[in-house]
Scaffold this motif. Structure first.
Motif, PDB file in Angstrom:
ATOM      1  N   GLY A  10       0.812  -1.216   0.000  1.00 43.26           N
ATOM      2  CA  GLY A  10       0.000   0.000   0.000  1.00 43.26           C
ATOM      3  C   GLY A  10       0.839   1.257   0.000  1.00 43.26           C
ATOM      4  O   GLY A  10       0.525   2.228  -0.694  1.00 43.26           O
ATOM      5  N   ALA A  11       1.928   1.242   0.768  1.00 40.74           N
ATOM      6  CA  ALA A  11       2.817   2.402   0.796  1.00 40.74           C
ATOM      7  C   ALA A  11       3.469   2.611  -0.568  1.00 40.74           C
ATOM      8  O   ALA A  11       3.548   3.745  -1.062  1.00 40.74           O
ATOM      9  CB  ALA A  11       3.879   2.220   1.875  1.00 40.74           C
ATOM     10  N   PHE A  15       2.645   5.726  -2.871  1.00 39.97           N
ATOM     11  CA  PHE A  15       3.746   6.610  -3.271  1.00 39.97           C
ATOM     12  C   PHE A  15       3.728   6.837  -4.774  1.00 39.97           C
ATOM     13  O   PHE A  15       3.808   7.970  -5.248  1.00 39.97           O
ATOM     14  CB  PHE A  15       5.084   6.009  -2.829  1.00 39.97           C
ATOM     15  CG  PHE A  15       6.264   6.803  -3.284  1.00 39.97           C
ATOM     16  CD1 PHE A  15       6.615   7.969  -2.631  1.00 39.97           C
ATOM     17  CD2 PHE A  15       7.011   6.395  -4.371  1.00 39.97           C
ATOM     18  CE1 PHE A  15       7.699   8.718  -3.049  1.00 39.97           C
ATOM     19  CE2 PHE A  15       8.094   7.128  -4.801  1.00 39.97           C
ATOM     20  CZ  PHE A  15       8.445   8.301  -4.144  1.00 39.97           C
ATOM     21  N   LEU A  16       3.613   5.748  -5.543  1.00 36.28           N
ATOM     22  CA  LEU A  16       3.575   5.890  -6.995  1.00 36.28           C
ATOM     23  C   LEU A  16       2.357   6.697  -7.451  1.00 36.28           C
ATOM     24  O   LEU A  16       2.464   7.552  -8.331  1.00 36.28           O
ATOM     25  CB  LEU A  16       3.575   4.516  -7.661  1.00 36.28           C
ATOM     26  CG  LEU A  16       4.896   3.767  -7.611  1.00 36.28           C
ATOM     27  CD1 LEU A  16       4.726   2.366  -8.174  1.00 36.28           C
ATOM     28  CD2 LEU A  16       5.960   4.522  -8.365  1.00 36.28           C
ATOM     29  N   ALA A  17       1.208   6.414  -6.845  1.00 40.32           N
ATOM     30  CA  ALA A  17      -0.016   7.121  -7.241  1.00 40.32           C
ATOM     31  C   ALA A  17       0.067   8.610  -6.932  1.00 40.32           C
ATOM     32  O   ALA A  17      -0.334   9.438  -7.752  1.00 40.32           O
ATOM     33  CB  ALA A  17      -1.226   6.510  -6.544  1.00 40.32           C
ATOM     34  N   THR A  18       0.594   8.944  -5.759  1.00 41.74           N
ATOM     35  CA  THR A  18       0.697  10.371  -5.422  1.00 41.74           C
ATOM     36  C   THR A  18       1.727  11.080  -6.293  1.00 41.74           C
ATOM     37  O   THR A  18       1.563  12.259  -6.600  1.00 41.74           O
ATOM     38  CB  THR A  18       1.040  10.577  -3.933  1.00 41.74           C
ATOM     39  OG1 THR A  18       2.244   9.873  -3.616  1.00 41.74           O
ATOM     40  CG2 THR A  18      -0.096  10.118  -3.042  1.00 41.74           C
ATOM     41  N   ARG A  19       2.760  10.388  -6.706  1.00 41.34           N
ATOM     42  CA  ARG A  19       3.751  11.001  -7.599  1.00 41.34           C
ATOM     43  C   ARG A  19       3.197  11.150  -9.009  1.00 41.34           C
ATOM     44  O   ARG A  19       3.432  12.163  -9.668  1.00 41.34           O
ATOM     45  CB  ARG A  19       5.053  10.186  -7.634  1.00 41.34           C
ATOM     46  CG  ARG A  19       5.785  10.128  -6.327  1.00 41.34           C
ATOM     47  CD  ARG A  19       6.120  11.529  -5.802  1.00 41.34           C
ATOM     48  NE  ARG A  19       6.527  11.472  -4.418  1.00 41.34           N
ATOM     49  CZ  ARG A  19       5.851  11.987  -3.413  1.00 41.34           C
ATOM     50  NH1 ARG A  19       4.721  12.591  -3.614  1.00 41.34           N
ATOM     51  NH2 ARG A  19       6.292  11.903  -2.182  1.00 41.34           N
ATOM     52  N   THR A  30      -0.495   8.652   2.341  1.00 38.93           N
ATOM     53  CA  THR A  30       0.017   7.897   1.205  1.00 38.93           C
ATOM     54  C   THR A  30      -0.269   6.407   1.372  1.00 38.93           C
ATOM     55  O   THR A  30      -0.714   5.740   0.435  1.00 38.93           O
ATOM     56  CB  THR A  30       1.532   8.124   1.047  1.00 38.93           C
ATOM     57  OG1 THR A  30       1.773   9.520   0.865  1.00 38.93           O
ATOM     58  CG2 THR A  30       2.095   7.355  -0.121  1.00 38.93           C
ATOM     59  N   ILE A  31      -0.044   5.879   2.568  1.00 38.85           N
ATOM     60  CA  ILE A  31      -0.321   4.468   2.840  1.00 38.85           C
ATOM     61  C   ILE A  31      -1.814   4.193   2.723  1.00 38.85           C
ATOM     62  O   ILE A  31      -2.234   3.201   2.119  1.00 38.85           O
ATOM     63  CB  ILE A  31       0.208   4.060   4.230  1.00 38.85           C
ATOM     64  CG1 ILE A  31       1.733   4.106   4.231  1.00 38.85           C
ATOM     65  CG2 ILE A  31      -0.283   2.675   4.612  1.00 38.85           C
ATOM     66  CD1 ILE A  31       2.358   3.913   5.600  1.00 38.85           C
ATOM     67  N   ALA A  32      -2.645   5.070   3.285  1.00 34.56           N
ATOM     68  CA  ALA A  32      -4.096   4.879   3.218  1.00 34.56           C
ATOM     69  C   ALA A  32      -4.584   4.900   1.777  1.00 34.56           C
ATOM     70  O   ALA A  32      -5.413   4.072   1.381  1.00 34.56           O
ATOM     71  CB  ALA A  32      -4.804   5.963   4.032  1.00 34.56           C
ATOM     72  N   VAL A  33      -4.067   5.824   0.979  1.00 40.35           N
ATOM     73  CA  VAL A  33      -4.455   5.892  -0.432  1.00 40.35           C
ATOM     74  C   VAL A  33      -4.061   4.604  -1.137  1.00 40.35           C
ATOM     75  O   VAL A  33      -4.832   4.032  -1.916  1.00 40.35           O
ATOM     76  CB  VAL A  33      -3.800   7.121  -1.111  1.00 40.35           C
ATOM     77  CG1 VAL A  33      -3.858   7.017  -2.624  1.00 40.35           C
ATOM     78  CG2 VAL A  33      -4.464   8.397  -0.650  1.00 40.35           C
TER      79      VAL A  33
END
Length: 77
Positions: A10-11, A15-19, A30-33
């Motif tokens: 998840g982390a 991380f990739l999704a937020t970037r 970030t982990i929750a997303v």
């Protein structure tokens, strides 16, 4: 142990999704997303595989019927 893997994956996914989306978020967000995205994505992917499985079965049945009709018309008439 599975819970730990869920957090690690998840982390990484978060991380990739937020970037990719260019969003600045703290580590817990970030982990929750990532974890929630993995759950949603997993459900959607399973549904799509199930639906495509049904469609593939139908296409296979039609192709099999067509092949059977072709063999029957070619060799038994």
């Amino acid at each position: 142990m599975a819970f730990l893997w869920l957090i690690i994956i998840g982390a990484a996914a978060g991380f990739l999704a937020t970037r990719i989306m260019r969003i600045e978020a703290d580590v817990p967000t970030t982990i929750a997303v990532g974890v929630l995205g993995a759950l949603i994505g997993g459900l959607v992917l399973r549904f799509m595989i199930m639906a495509l499985g049904w469609a593939a079965g139908f296409v296979g049945a039609v192709l099999g019927a067509l092949a059977l009709i072709w063999v029957w018309q070619t060799y038994f008439k």
